[in-house]
Design an enzyme around this catalytic site. Structure first.
Site, PDB file in Angstrom:
ATOM      1  N   GLU A 184       8.033  30.625  -5.983  1.00  0.00           N
ATOM      2  CA  GLU A 184       8.439  30.024  -7.251  1.00  0.00           C
ATOM      3  C   GLU A 184       7.668  28.730  -7.432  1.00  0.00           C
ATOM      4  O   GLU A 184       7.510  27.950  -6.496  1.00  0.00           O
ATOM      5  CB  GLU A 184       9.931  29.684  -7.211  1.00  0.00           C
ATOM      6  CG  GLU A 184      10.795  30.823  -7.660  1.00  0.00           C
ATOM      7  CD  GLU A 184      12.248  30.404  -7.808  1.00  0.00           C
ATOM      8  OE1 GLU A 184      13.090  31.115  -7.276  1.00  0.00           O
ATOM      9  OE2 GLU A 184      12.520  29.367  -8.442  1.00  0.00           O
ATOM     10  N   LYS A 213       7.444  43.199   3.662  1.00  0.00           N
ATOM     11  CA  LYS A 213       8.039  42.155   2.832  1.00  0.00           C
ATOM     12  C   LYS A 213       9.189  41.456   3.558  1.00  0.00           C
ATOM     13  O   LYS A 213       9.262  40.226   3.628  1.00  0.00           O
ATOM     14  CB  LYS A 213       8.539  42.771   1.517  1.00  0.00           C
ATOM     15  CG  LYS A 213       9.367  41.873   0.671  1.00  0.00           C
ATOM     16  CD  LYS A 213       8.558  40.735   0.077  1.00  0.00           C
ATOM     17  CE  LYS A 213       9.463  39.660  -0.494  1.00  0.00           C
ATOM     18  NZ  LYS A 213       8.945  39.005  -1.652  1.00  0.00           N
ATOM     19  N   CYS A 258      15.348  33.928  -1.913  1.00  0.00           N
ATOM     20  CA  CYS A 258      14.590  34.927  -1.144  1.00  0.00           C
ATOM     21  C   CYS A 258      14.913  34.956   0.348  1.00  0.00           C
ATOM     22  O   CYS A 258      15.252  36.008   0.881  1.00  0.00           O
ATOM     23  CB  CYS A 258      13.099  34.689  -1.337  1.00  0.00           C
ATOM     24  SG  CYS A 258      12.650  34.701  -3.076  1.00  0.00           S
TER      25      CYS A 258
HETATM   26  C1  UGA Z   1       9.412  32.767  -0.717  1.00  0.00           C
HETATM   27  C2  UGA Z   1       8.095  33.116  -0.010  1.00  0.00           C
HETATM   28  O1  UGA Z   1       7.410  31.914   0.357  1.00  0.00           O
HETATM   29  C3  UGA Z   1       7.208  33.964  -0.915  1.00  0.00           C
HETATM   30  O2  UGA Z   1       6.039  34.372  -0.190  1.00  0.00           O
HETATM   31  C4  UGA Z   1       7.988  35.235  -1.349  1.00  0.00           C
HETATM   32  O3  UGA Z   1       7.221  36.029  -2.227  1.00  0.00           O
HETATM   33  C5  UGA Z   1       9.247  34.782  -2.071  1.00  0.00           C
HETATM   34  O4  UGA Z   1      10.034  33.982  -1.167  1.00  0.00           O
HETATM   35  C6  UGA Z   1      10.011  36.022  -2.492  1.00  0.00           C
HETATM   36  O5  UGA Z   1      10.486  36.758  -1.633  1.00  0.00           O
HETATM   37  O6  UGA Z   1      10.067  36.321  -3.699  1.00  0.00           O
HETATM   38  P1  UGA Z   1      10.196  30.885  -2.461  1.00  0.00           P
HETATM   39  O7  UGA Z   1      11.582  31.240  -2.010  1.00  0.00           O
HETATM   40  O8  UGA Z   1       9.881  30.796  -3.915  1.00  0.00           O
HETATM   41  O9  UGA Z   1       9.124  31.919  -1.831  1.00  0.00           O
HETATM   42  O10 UGA Z   1       9.915  29.437  -1.902  1.00  0.00           O
HETATM   43  P2  UGA Z   1       9.215  28.797  -0.604  1.00  0.00           P
HETATM   44  O11 UGA Z   1       8.124  27.913  -1.063  1.00  0.00           O
HETATM   45  O12 UGA Z   1       8.888  29.831   0.394  1.00  0.00           O
HETATM   46  O13 UGA Z   1      10.388  27.865  -0.036  1.00  0.00           O
HETATM   47  C7  UGA Z   1      11.625  28.418   0.410  1.00  0.00           C
HETATM   48  C8  UGA Z   1      12.512  27.339   0.999  1.00  0.00           C
HETATM   49  O14 UGA Z   1      12.042  26.921   2.272  1.00  0.00           O
HETATM   50  C9  UGA Z   1      12.634  26.063   0.150  1.00  0.00           C
HETATM   51  O15 UGA Z   1      14.000  25.677   0.105  1.00  0.00           O
HETATM   52  C10 UGA Z   1      11.837  25.042   0.930  1.00  0.00           C
HETATM   53  O16 UGA Z   1      12.333  23.720   0.735  1.00  0.00           O
HETATM   54  C11 UGA Z   1      12.056  25.507   2.360  1.00  0.00           C
HETATM   55  N1  UGA Z   1      10.975  25.097   3.286  1.00  0.00           N
HETATM   56  C12 UGA Z   1       9.707  25.550   3.107  1.00  0.00           C
HETATM   57  C13 UGA Z   1      11.271  24.266   4.356  1.00  0.00           C
HETATM   58  O17 UGA Z   1      12.427  23.852   4.552  1.00  0.00           O
HETATM   59  N2  UGA Z   1      10.267  23.913   5.213  1.00  0.00           N
HETATM   60  C14 UGA Z   1       8.990  24.357   5.056  1.00  0.00           C
HETATM   61  O18 UGA Z   1       8.129  23.997   5.884  1.00  0.00           O
HETATM   62  C15 UGA Z   1       8.702  25.183   3.967  1.00  0.00           C
END
Ligand code: UGA
Length: 406
Positions: free
Chosen positions: A113, A180, A236
């Site tokens: 997102e 996935k 997700c």
């Molecule tokens: C995630 C995946 O990254 C995508 O590849 C996938 O397509 C998508 O889910 C899906 O299944 O549709 P998304 O949930 O949009 O994407 O967001 P992310 O950027 O992955 O972040 C997810 C969460 O992890 C956020 O709350 C973020 O703050 C947290 N996060 C991320 C951490 O706490 N630490 C990190 O190092 C990275």
């Protein structure tokens, strides 16, 4: 959008969209049910309607939605059933039966997102899965411009210098579906792993940011998704880890690693309350401000956002909760109007009379707040950084007592 407009046509009519289509993508939501298994109602509705409207030729029906392993076959059965019912009706009306050729494929998306366009045009890989080779060929030619990077990059999203060609993983249906879930679960557990290490870092006085950098530079590990803090939210990771566990249990399997990742993620939120208790001793009657409501920056999505759970835990302990978010406040009002949270328009407004501020979402603009002014407005100038996003020295110089989550 303007550049794409000539090639885009929107409709809500199956009879307009489906007949004659070479490829039909199903991209409906698969929200979690109480048991953790995804709700497949929208998927089955879509499959039935597509089946009713397919009319000859070879159609590849692609599951873009994240679906449990085995859903491809199930969608295939629904399509066939719906097509046959329709054909029977037509035969009764016009006695002209008919047959249709189609194949189901899985083409999981890996879009984040907030960066979906970038991730679509310049992905790390494309995964396609089908049991029918003809379907794989159709998808290969569809994705060819992205695989070979031969399309003209849009002016607003230039091609990164490091992107030349995109690898293709062409496999069977079940493998694509599992890829996935495995990808999201791995990313989720990478975050929980660094948060578990963060606990040790805190006890021994190590700097978790430096530890993450030190391990992430090992190319076998990689630097991304090692930001320690409050953990993941969104629609997700929680949903897909739960679905993987639910699918495995249907086969009599446990997934202790994925379960542990979920448990650690949950406990990161409790740690916020513990840290506030440590500092303030008594929470009842305090005023605490949350900086950020969305589950991550650059979106107003509040699904499984840590801020919601933290706000509720604090309210339950008698805290007066204030909150700010650059774009998610309207949505919060719509979706959580029953929560006793006072929304504030500016940093100063939220700091006014607070006993603590908690950084929940690492919006970049929070780094540049006038922290000196904020500290003066607070009853007790305490800041708890839940994302390791703020500059400890700068905040300390501004008169704040800075503590991070690990
Ligand atoms: C995630 C995946 O990254 C995508 O590849 C996938 O397509 C998508 O889910 C899906 O299944 O549709 P998304 O949930 O949009 O994407 O967001 P992310 O950027 O992955 O972040 C997810 C969460 O992890 C956020 O709350 C973020 O703050 C947290 N996060 C991320 C951490 O706490 N630490 C990190 O190092 C990275």
């Amino acid at each position: 959008m303007e550049e794409a407009r000539p090639n885009l046509h929107f409709t809500n009519s199956y009879s307009e969209a489906i007949p004659g289509a070479d490829v039909v993508f199903i991209a409906v939501g698969t929200p979690p049910t109480l048991s953790g298994a995804p709700n497949l109602e929208f998927l089955s509705q879509a499959a039935r309607c597509i089946g009713q409207h397919m009319n000859g030729g070879f159609t590849v029906v692609v599951n873009k939605s994240t679906v449990p392993i085995g859903s491809g076959n199930w969608v295939g059965a629904l399509l066939r059933e719906a097509f046959e019912q329709r054909a029977e009706q037509r035969a009764e009306e016009r006695a002209d039966g008919g047959s249709v050729e189609f194949a189901v494929a899985s083409n999981p998306e890996f879009l984040r997102e907030g960066s979906a366009l970038h991730d679509s045009l310049y992905p790390d890989r494309i995964v396609i899965g089908a049991d029918e080779p003809r379907a794989l060929e159709v998808l290969y030619s569809l994705y060819r411009p992205i695989l070979d990077q031969t399309f003209t990059a849009p002016t607003y999203l230039p091609r990164p210098e490091t992107v030349f060609a995109v690898p293709l993983v062409s496999t069977d249906l079940a493998s694509a579906e599992l890829i996935k879930y495995a990808a999201n679960s791995f990313l989720a557990l990478k975050i929980s792993f660094i948060n578990e290490i963060g606990l040790v870092a805190e006890r021994v006085g190590a700097n978790i940011g430096e530890v993450a950098r030190g391990i992430g530079l090992d190319s076998r590990i990689g630097p991304r998704f090692l930001n320690a803090g409050l953990g993941w939210g969104g629609s997700c990771f929680g949903k897909d880890t739960a679905a993987l566990i639910a699918t495995a249990s249907e086969y009599g399997l446990h997934m202790p690693i994925v379960e542990a990742a979920r448990k650690i993620n949950r406990s990161q939120r409790d740690r916020i309350v513990e840290k506030l208790l440590q500092e303030l001793k008594i929470l009842k009657g305090r005023t605490i401000g949350l900086l950020g409501l969305a589950f991550k920056p650059n979106t107003d999505d509040l699904r499984e956002a840590p801020a919601i759970e933290i706000a509720q835990m604090l309210i339950d302990r008698g805290v007066r909760v204030k909150a700010h978010d650059p774009i998610a406040m309207e949505r919060f009002q719509r979706e959580h109007h029953d929560m006793a949270v006072q929304l504030c328009r500016t940093g100063c407004e939220i700091a006014e009379g607070c006993d603590a501020l908690v950084l929940v979402t690492e919006w970049s603009e929070y780094r540049d707040l006038d922290w000196e002014a904020l500290a003066k407005k607070m009853r007790y100038p305490f800041i708890l950084d839940g994302r390791h996003a703020l500059d400890r020295d700068k905040l300390t110089r501004s008169g704040l007592h800075y503590v991070s989550i690990s």
